[in-house]
Enzyme design. Structure first.
Site, short mmCIF file in Angstrom:
data_model
loop_
_atom_site.label_atom_id
_atom_site.label_comp_id
_atom_site.label_asym_id
_atom_site.label_seq_id
_atom_site.Cartn_x
_atom_site.Cartn_y
_atom_site.Cartn_z
NE ARG A 188 -55.85 20.09 0.89
CZ ARG A 188 -54.74 20.01 1.62
NH1 ARG A 188 -54.28 18.84 1.98
NH2 ARG A 188 -54.10 21.11 1.97
CG HIS A 196 -50.06 24.60 2.47
ND1 HIS A 196 -51.04 24.23 1.59
CD2 HIS A 196 -50.67 24.74 3.67
CE1 HIS A 196 -52.20 24.17 2.24
NE2 HIS A 196 -52.00 24.47 3.50
#
Lengths: 249, 603
Positions: B256, B236
């Site tokens: 994000r 990740h």
């Protein structure tokens, strides 16, 4: 590098003692890190529960210098390390080994609370329409990670051991989440009054203070539930009026 | 010989995260008796860590979304080595599984017209993730747990499975111990579902809890099942890098999705520097367009921060290696900048990302509403796992099923964020349904008591070797070895070194010693976990050596390009007669024309 001393409960269900361990302390460490270091260095059989190490699973509850806390969210730089740091298991539950307690009572209590019972779907495709503002409150309650620190600190359980008569703050919050769920049609107020001992809570707000998720347990969950119980069971006129309104609505 | 107590159920499910709970609920709803075994307390499984949401093409926010778009997004993200049938079933069934959760009491965030709200996420063309702030996994596990306890499922908490038991070729139970007193238990069943999650503990920097030791992978492997796609590990891109003790803890992609941007120490938004060809026509051409996308402008393309995880992780890795990283070896993830765009940004961030706000405040003493976070890649998810039939989730061993992270196929070379929670409920349900069917059609087998006794005796060995190896030290060395040699960027030489290192560790792990008594002894548990971690580490390394190309979560410095020849098969590892691990190529079946057409249509 600084060293600190941790005084940790070692022992089983019957007998136990506090044992001192020293370990190095580095920047940003939390209490759980210290416990893990001690396990790896000097006490491989030291038992403690933990999972996520990020304050999301509620496994590593303990009493740090007497305060109910999550070990993974308690930074060492918030504690006075010139003194011994005591780490003990939660006191409201029977000890099992070292820092582990028998919390099975909580699982039994939950089973006794009537399950979610939704109203008929609003749309033909079997879905519901709910406004965000109508679920804000319930979402607050559903943040609960079931660490049981609120149960641990509650004097009704901790000091008076009323586990048979009182379900404790966690399950009052759980009941509130169900009762205030906009889709739910079940009524749990009778059980809250007769079986779950809601009257025992005298709103000292200790549970709210220790909640790592900052759920306003007493003000937002327990007090409104108490009011519902009063409305439903001690106010016959109000009940009639409500019934009438419901029929009209 | 000791007679251990026997617990009998039609179906045994190992693992009580999202997949295990969903499987148990379904099996039970199909009228069979179900036992659910979990290593921790119920409700603590790693699923609680899932933050962003569950992907389901309900089209509540953008009505252009449907299963076809979701299917093609999943296949593109997986670089076309996915099991296309699983990707198809997943895309088609996820919406119903999410709605079912609402009927069971889950409280999702809402759209203005009162439907389940969906958010943007990397690799998903439209806003698709049903979510509850950034604690969707907790909502999922609690909903299933609370629904499940009223269904008569027998839950065995803090019980660890040591080995599966077979009768002839079929799995008929397992040997386990309860952690409190270390007492062995035999579980007998007609069908068994593995739902044990991931393998993150094979690496030093990981978002996984202690439970992610590849138990299901190893149990299945030892029972003769195949593991496929083990070379594909998802790193990740955004784990915490500071303070050191929390290194690896996840920072949700939702940051994000809500407009967070990545910058290097020069303040440059480096994600615009390298956009893969197959995503060029779906990616914003400038920051302004990217912002419009996260604000819901349907004509805008997504910002490059929302490219797939494998790509973002490599870009971050590149910046750090080039000396453009942050002080603690990461890059900056900035959500605070949105104050330029939103007047109430502080409240907005706290509302949309409450756990992240909380996590950084408490662990790093940093306010994400005013200050950028430092982030870097962390081992997060394994795409590889037990090879299963797409429709039934049955492995190649009769009676053995697998679902969730420990099963493989749906994700191919790289998983899209949000496809995991939906995978759990779609294939958890299927595994439960078909395991129940198998149980109804088959009789119970016979437990071989000698086998049980031998396995129990072997498990107790670490108590008997005075002065042997410390299991924590071996686990630590294994994590270092894998992190250094089979991490984000791989080469032949390093991986061969890893294989040699694993041989040494295997020898050491046969000599572990644990002091203390057997009651709740974490040293003993760590010693037993080593067996699983070593199998998983070897499977990853062998598969990664064989795949001489770069694809998704597998990047080779010595073969940096994608090679179409490697798109035609998956690698499988299996235990041979003599106990060694073999690797083979399994051809990927031809995709039916109607699915090919879907992919063409979606572009």
């Amino acid at each position: 590098m600084a060293r600190a001393t941790f005084s940790i409960r070692r022992g089983g269900r019957e007998t136990a003692e506090l044992v001192d361990y020293q370990t190095d302390v580095t920047e940003g460490m939390v209490v759980l890190d210290a416990v893990h270091q001690i396990q790896a260095e000097s006490a491989p059989d030291l038992a403690c529960r933990w999972n996520c190490k990020a304050g999301k699973c509620g496994s590593c509850s303990a009493e740090i210098n007497g305060m109910p806390r999550l070990m993974c969210m308690t930074r060492l730089d918030t504690i006075d390390l010139t003194q011994k740091v005591t780490i003990e298991p939660m006191r409201a539950f029977p000890p099992v080994k070292d820092l582990i307690t028998d919390v099975s009572w909580n699982y039994e209590v939950k089973k006794r609370i009537k399950k979610f019972k939704p109203r008929k779907p609003d749309a033909e495709d079997g879905t519901w329409r709910i406004q965000q503002e109508d679920v804000d409150r319930v979402q607050e309650f559903r943040k609960c990670i079931e660490c049981y620190l609120c149960q641990d600190v509650c004097h009704v359980l901790r000091d008076h051991a009323k586990h048979q008569e009182f379900i404790g703050p966690r399950f009052l919050v759980y009941s509130a989440a169900l009762e205030m769920h906009p889709l739910d049609t079940e009524d749990r107020t009778g059980d809250l009054k007769d079986l779950f001992g809601i009257g025992y809570c005298n709103i000292t707000k200790c549970c709210t203070k220790v909640c790592p998720e900052h759920i306003t347990i007493t003000d937002n969950a327990i007090i409104p539930l108490k009011e519902r119980v009063v409305d439903e069971h001690y106010d016959p006129i109000g009940k009639l009026v409500k019934l009438f309104r419901k029929e009209k609505g | 010989m000791t007679d251990y107590p026997i617990f009998e159920h039609d179906v045994i499910v190992i693992g009580a995260g999202g997949a295990g709970l969903r499987a148990a609920i379904e099996a039970s709803a199909n009228g069979v008796s179900v036992g659910l075994i979990c290593k921790s307390l119920l409700g603590k499984a790693h699923t609680v860590m899932a933050e962003g949401g569950m992907a389901a093409a309900m089209g509540n926010v953008d009505d252009r979304d449907n299963w076809k778009v979701h299917f093609s997004d999943t296949m593109r993200g997986g670089q076309y080595v996915n099991n296309w049938r699983m990707a198809e079933l997943h895309a088609k069934e996820a919406p119903d599984r999410v709605r079912e959760l609402e009927a069971w009491g889950a409280v999702f965030d809402r759209t203005k017209d009162g439907k389940i709200l969906q958010r943007n996420f990397g690799g998903h063309r439209y806003p698709r993730l049903a979510h509850v702030g950034d604690r969707t996994g907790l909502e999922l596990i609690r909903t299933l747990q609370d629904h499940g306890v009223h269904q008569g499922i027998e839950v065995y908490m803090e019980v660890t499975v040591v080995s599966l038991l077979k009768d002839g070729g079929r799995v008929i139970g397992c040997l386990a111990y309860e952690r409190e007193h270390g007492r062995f238990r035999v579980f007998k069943c007609k069908a068994l579902v593995l739902a044990t999650g991931g393998i993150g503990r094979a690496y030093k920097i990981t978002s996984n809890s202690w439970e992610g030791t590849g138990d299901g992978h190893a149990l299945a492997y030892d029972a003769g099942a195949e593991l496929i796609d083990m070379e594909f590990i998802q790193f990740h891109p955004t784990g915490m890098v500071w303070p050191p003790s929390v290194r690896g803890i996840l920072v949700t992609e939702g940051v994000r999705g809500e407009g967070g941007i990545l910058k290097n120490n020069e303040g440059r938004r480096f994600m615009f520097d390298d956009i893969p060809d197959n995503y060029k026509n779906q990616t914003a051409s400038d920051p302004e367009e990217g912002w419009r996308y996260v604000q819901g402008d349907k004509n805008a393309n997504r910002p490059p921060e929302l490219l797939t995880r494998d790509h973002v992780a490599r870009c971050i890795n590149r910046e750090v290696k080039a000396g453009r990283g942050s002080p603690h070896g990461g890059v900056y993830l900035d959500i605070a900048w949105i104050k330029e765009k939103l007047p109430n940004s502080v409240e907005h961030i706290k509302k949309k990302l409450p756990s992240m706000y909380h996590q950084f405040m408490q662990l790093a003493n940093l306010d994400i509403t005013t200050t950028p976070m430092e982030v870097g890649p962390t081992t997060h998810y394994v795409m590889g796992g037990v090879r299963v039939d797409a429709d039934t989730q049955e492995s190649s061993v009769p009676g053995l099923f697998a679902a969730g992270e420990c099963a493989a196929g749906i994700n191919g070379a790289n998983r899209l964020g949000g496809n995991s929670l939906s995978d759990l409920i779609v294939f958890g349900k299927r595994a439960g349904e078909y395991a129940a069917k198998f149980a109804q059609e088959n009789q119970a087998g016979t437990i071989n008591k000698d086998e049980v006794a031998a396995k129990a005796k072997a498990a107790l060995q670490p108590f008997e070797r005075e002065g042997g190896e410390n299991p924590y030290a071996i686990q630590h060395d294994l994590q270092e070895l894998m992190q250094a040699n089979v991490g984000i960027v791989r080469t032949q030489d390093e991986m061969v070194e890893a294989l040699n290192g694993l041989d040494l560790l295997r020898n050491r792990s046969a000599k572990t010693f644990v002091p203390g008594n057997i009651d709740f002894n974490p040293g003993w548990h760590t010693a037993l976990d080593l067996h699983n971690l070593l199998i998983v580490a070897e499977a990853i390394t062998l598969s990664a050596i064989e795949r001489q190309e770069s694809r998704g979560g597998h990047f080779r410095d010595d073969f940096p390009e994608k090679d179409p020849a490697f798109a035609k098969f998956n690698f499988a590892v299996k235990k041979t007669e003599d106990g060694a691990m073999s690797v083979s190529r399994i051809p990927i079946p031809e995709m039916p024309d109607e699915l090919k057409q879907v992919i063409e249509e979606m572009g």
